[in-house]
Design a protein around this motif. Sequence first.
Motif, mmCIF file in Angstrom:
data_model
loop_
_atom_site.group_PDB
_atom_site.id
_atom_site.type_symbol
_atom_site.label_atom_id
_atom_site.label_comp_id
_atom_site.label_asym_id
_atom_site.label_seq_id
_atom_site.Cartn_x
_atom_site.Cartn_y
_atom_site.Cartn_z
ATOM 1 N N SER A 80 -7.204 0.444 17.130
ATOM 2 C CA SER A 80 -6.009 -0.235 16.631
ATOM 3 C C SER A 80 -6.223 -0.891 15.273
ATOM 4 O O SER A 80 -5.268 -1.076 14.520
ATOM 5 C CB SER A 80 -5.525 -1.273 17.639
ATOM 6 N N ALA A 81 -7.458 -1.219 14.925
ATOM 7 C CA ALA A 81 -7.738 -1.826 13.622
ATOM 8 C C ALA A 81 -8.421 -0.846 12.663
ATOM 9 O O ALA A 81 -8.767 -1.219 11.546
ATOM 10 C CB ALA A 81 -8.608 -3.064 13.800
ATOM 11 N N SER A 82 -8.600 0.401 13.083
ATOM 12 C CA SER A 82 -9.248 1.407 12.231
ATOM 13 C C SER A 82 -8.242 2.049 11.289
ATOM 14 O O SER A 82 -7.065 2.173 11.622
ATOM 15 C CB SER A 82 -9.894 2.495 13.087
ATOM 16 N N THR A 83 -8.725 2.462 10.137
ATOM 17 C CA THR A 83 -7.849 3.066 9.136
ATOM 18 C C THR A 83 -8.124 4.560 9.034
ATOM 19 O O THR A 83 -9.248 4.977 8.744
ATOM 20 C CB THR A 83 -8.058 2.404 7.761
ATOM 21 N N THR A 132 -3.178 2.405 9.468
ATOM 22 C CA THR A 132 -4.010 1.597 10.353
ATOM 23 C C THR A 132 -3.526 1.779 11.784
ATOM 24 O O THR A 132 -2.345 1.592 12.069
ATOM 25 C CB THR A 132 -3.953 0.107 9.960
ATOM 26 N N GLY A 133 -4.444 2.165 12.652
ATOM 27 C CA GLY A 133 -4.133 2.339 14.066
ATOM 28 C C GLY A 133 -3.667 3.742 14.388
ATOM 29 O O GLY A 133 -3.410 4.561 13.501
#
Length: 167
Positions: A80-83, A132-133
């Motif tokens: 969820s916080a990865s790009t 993101t996410g």
Amino acid sequence: MPKRWVSLLFIALCLFGYAASSQGAATTSNLTVNTTVAARASLVLASATINFPDSDPTTVPSIGATENAVNVTARVRTGSASTATLQVLAGGDLTSGSNAITIDNVTWTATGAGFTGGTMNKTTPQAAGSWTGPGVYAGTFSYFLANSWNYATGNYSATITYTLTAP
């Protein structure tokens, strides 16, 4: 005792007996459910080829591809916080035999959240999108070729590679 009360008492005793006999032993057991969800990426360009028609450089300084706008769908499964990123890299210049049109004469514009326009490059990947996410992201790319009197005649081509990464 009146008959009515005897009948009611009999029915009550039967119901009590039924309720008591229907309460048997009970036990529970737990089940653990596991799954692995890995990062994934899927990229769909609605067109695998674009073409720039011949045009007079004086009246048409920038030629739009006949396929414009090209629909683009990026599907990413990531944290969820990865790009997730979409990059584009040209395999070389547009070539026709020994003649070349430098690939930086090809640009694109973009629509859709996270998609970005830019200029083709054959040495450094160029950003074309970022999100993101996890999710499904849709947009369009429209391609343009800077027109010039200095181009030698011929049929030119180049290979462009898009890379969608979901960490």
